[in-house]
Enzyme design. Structure first.
Site, mmCIF file in Angstrom:
data_model
loop_
_atom_site.group_PDB
_atom_site.id
_atom_site.type_symbol
_atom_site.label_atom_id
_atom_site.label_comp_id
_atom_site.label_asym_id
_atom_site.label_seq_id
_atom_site.Cartn_x
_atom_site.Cartn_y
_atom_site.Cartn_z
ATOM 1 N N TYR A 95 11.383 108.976 30.148
ATOM 2 C CA TYR A 95 12.277 108.297 31.086
ATOM 3 C C TYR A 95 11.470 107.434 32.038
ATOM 4 O O TYR A 95 10.255 107.585 32.170
ATOM 5 C CB TYR A 95 13.168 109.288 31.846
ATOM 6 C CG TYR A 95 12.480 110.072 32.937
ATOM 7 C CD1 TYR A 95 12.463 109.606 34.255
ATOM 8 C CD2 TYR A 95 11.855 111.277 32.663
ATOM 9 C CE1 TYR A 95 11.840 110.335 35.256
ATOM 10 C CE2 TYR A 95 11.229 112.012 33.662
ATOM 11 C CZ TYR A 95 11.229 111.537 34.961
ATOM 12 O OH TYR A 95 10.605 112.253 35.956
ATOM 13 N N CYS A 96 12.170 106.506 32.695
ATOM 14 C CA CYS A 96 11.561 105.641 33.710
ATOM 15 C C CYS A 96 12.628 105.371 34.770
ATOM 16 O O CYS A 96 13.443 106.243 35.048
ATOM 17 C CB CYS A 96 11.005 104.361 33.083
ATOM 18 S SG CYS A 96 12.245 103.313 32.292
ATOM 19 N N ARG A 97 12.642 104.198 35.345
ATOM 20 C CA ARG A 97 13.674 103.886 36.336
ATOM 21 C C ARG A 97 14.982 103.474 35.667
ATOM 22 O O ARG A 97 16.058 103.899 36.059
ATOM 23 C CB ARG A 97 13.200 102.779 37.289
ATOM 24 C CG ARG A 97 14.197 102.474 38.412
ATOM 25 C CD ARG A 97 13.773 101.311 39.280
ATOM 26 N NE ARG A 97 13.527 100.083 38.540
ATOM 27 C CZ ARG A 97 14.480 99.268 38.080
ATOM 28 N NH1 ARG A 97 15.741 99.542 38.283
ATOM 29 N NH2 ARG A 97 14.160 98.179 37.425
#
Length: 133
Positions: A95-97
């Site tokens: 995941y990231c932003r």
């Protein structure tokens, strides 16, 4: 003529059967990058089953808040840190932003031979979903 009709009916039944099997057994599939993002619920299911959680945001982003037990490896250096991921068939949730950087990393890992890696999208959606589980 009867034989040809029978063959066509049998072939049509086979194709329909394959389509039904695909729908019944379809789970999340590995696909290219940010085009394929797991729902937060599917991501949490995989995490609950022991998947490695990798936050590919920067250290500053990670330090401002991250999922429990997430490993932070910035998207820019994931390929230099493959040893931290374990075997290529290990379940890995990225995941990231927003899901864009994790999608790029997904593509890189698939190209490197990883077979059980998933893009879970953005941190805020995952965090929000966790509070509803």
């Amino acid at each position: 003529m009867r034989f040809l009709v029978s063959v066509l009916i049998l072939l049509g039944s086979f194709v329909v059967g394959l389509m039904v099997v695909d729908k019944v057994y379809a789970g999340p599939k590995v696909a290219a990058g940010s085009e394929s993002v797991l729902s937060p619920e599917d991501a949490w299911t995989l995490i609950g089953q022991g998947a490695l959680v990798v936050d590919v945001r920067t250290k500053a982003e990670f330090d401002s808040g991250a999922l429990p037990a997430a490993l932070n490896i910035s998207h820019e250096v994931v390929m230099q840190n493959l040893d931290q991921l374990g075997s290529k068939d290990r379940a890995i949730v990225l995941y990231c932003r927003s899901g864009q950087r994790s999608g790029l990393v997904l593509d890189q890992l698939i190209a490197a031979g990883y077979t059980n890696v998933w893009n879970a999208g953005g941190y805020e959606k995952l965090k929000a979903a966790a509070s509803q589980l």
